[in-house]
Design an enzyme around this catalytic site. Sequence first.
Site, PDB file in Angstrom:
ATOM      1  CE1 TYR A 176       2.109   9.581  -9.697  1.00  0.00           C
ATOM      2  CE2 TYR A 176       0.438  11.250  -9.309  1.00  0.00           C
ATOM      3  CZ  TYR A 176       1.576  10.825  -9.958  1.00  0.00           C
ATOM      4  OH  TYR A 176       2.184  11.654 -10.875  1.00  0.00           O
ATOM      5  CD  GLU A 195       8.218  11.474  -6.042  1.00  0.00           C
ATOM      6  OE1 GLU A 195       8.393  12.234  -7.010  1.00  0.00           O
ATOM      7  OE2 GLU A 195       7.819  10.304  -6.152  1.00  0.00           O
TER       8      GLU A 195
END
EC number: 4.2.1.134
Length: 253
Positions: A179, A186
């Site tokens: 994550y 991102e």
Amino acid sequence: MLFTSDLSAIKSSTLLLSLVSPKNLFFLALVHGGVFLLRPSRVPHSLQLDRLCRMASQILYFAVKTLKESGHENVYEAVEKPLQLAQTAAVLEILHGLVGLVRSPVSATLPQIGSRLFLTWGILYSFPEVQSHFLVASLVISWSITEIIRYSFFGLKEALGFAPSWHLWLRYSSFLVLYPTGITSEVGLIYLALPHIKTSEMYSVRMPNTLNFSFDFFYATLLVLAIYVPGSPHMYRYMLGQRRRALSKSKRE
């Protein structure tokens, strides 16, 4: 590990993808990912999960192979179409949640899929300037490993009614590393695209126009970045809670 049947599937999928233009990809993804939703009595859910797992495996295989052979600059070109297909097909996960086919709450699924669609189409596809950055490789690998673990775990539970304890641990622990690497990639790619978004004015609508409406994609992207600030810690805490409950339940059983 990819077996011979997986490699054959990859070659067949690659041939199909080479014939698909971007404007038809959204429709193909919904058909490819939504067979179970359209014909639930004829296609078991476990086959749907197996298909999604194979798609993620295909992307990971191409990404790692390209990274090893020609560097991170070429990773996006190698995975572009299967990545677009897989991430667009994930829209069906939201519909599956709405109609009760899966237990995952839509409130948790929607932000994840929304951000991935935004990165896939709004950033990577739209702005070639960021496609050769090394963050693309870390993004694709993080996404793919996460999906392989998740889809294979739920596929086993659908097919056999249970999953091995090591698979359960991996399902609810791998996010501890994946994550942060995924979110960092991102945010980094969105940030890198900002100057190109501003100068190109792509997707922006200026007044005057017949709709009397204006939209600035640059400021919309800044808003997306701002949402990551409270959103990322919230999702991480949510997944920590999921992990705690799942592993505690496993120990009791």
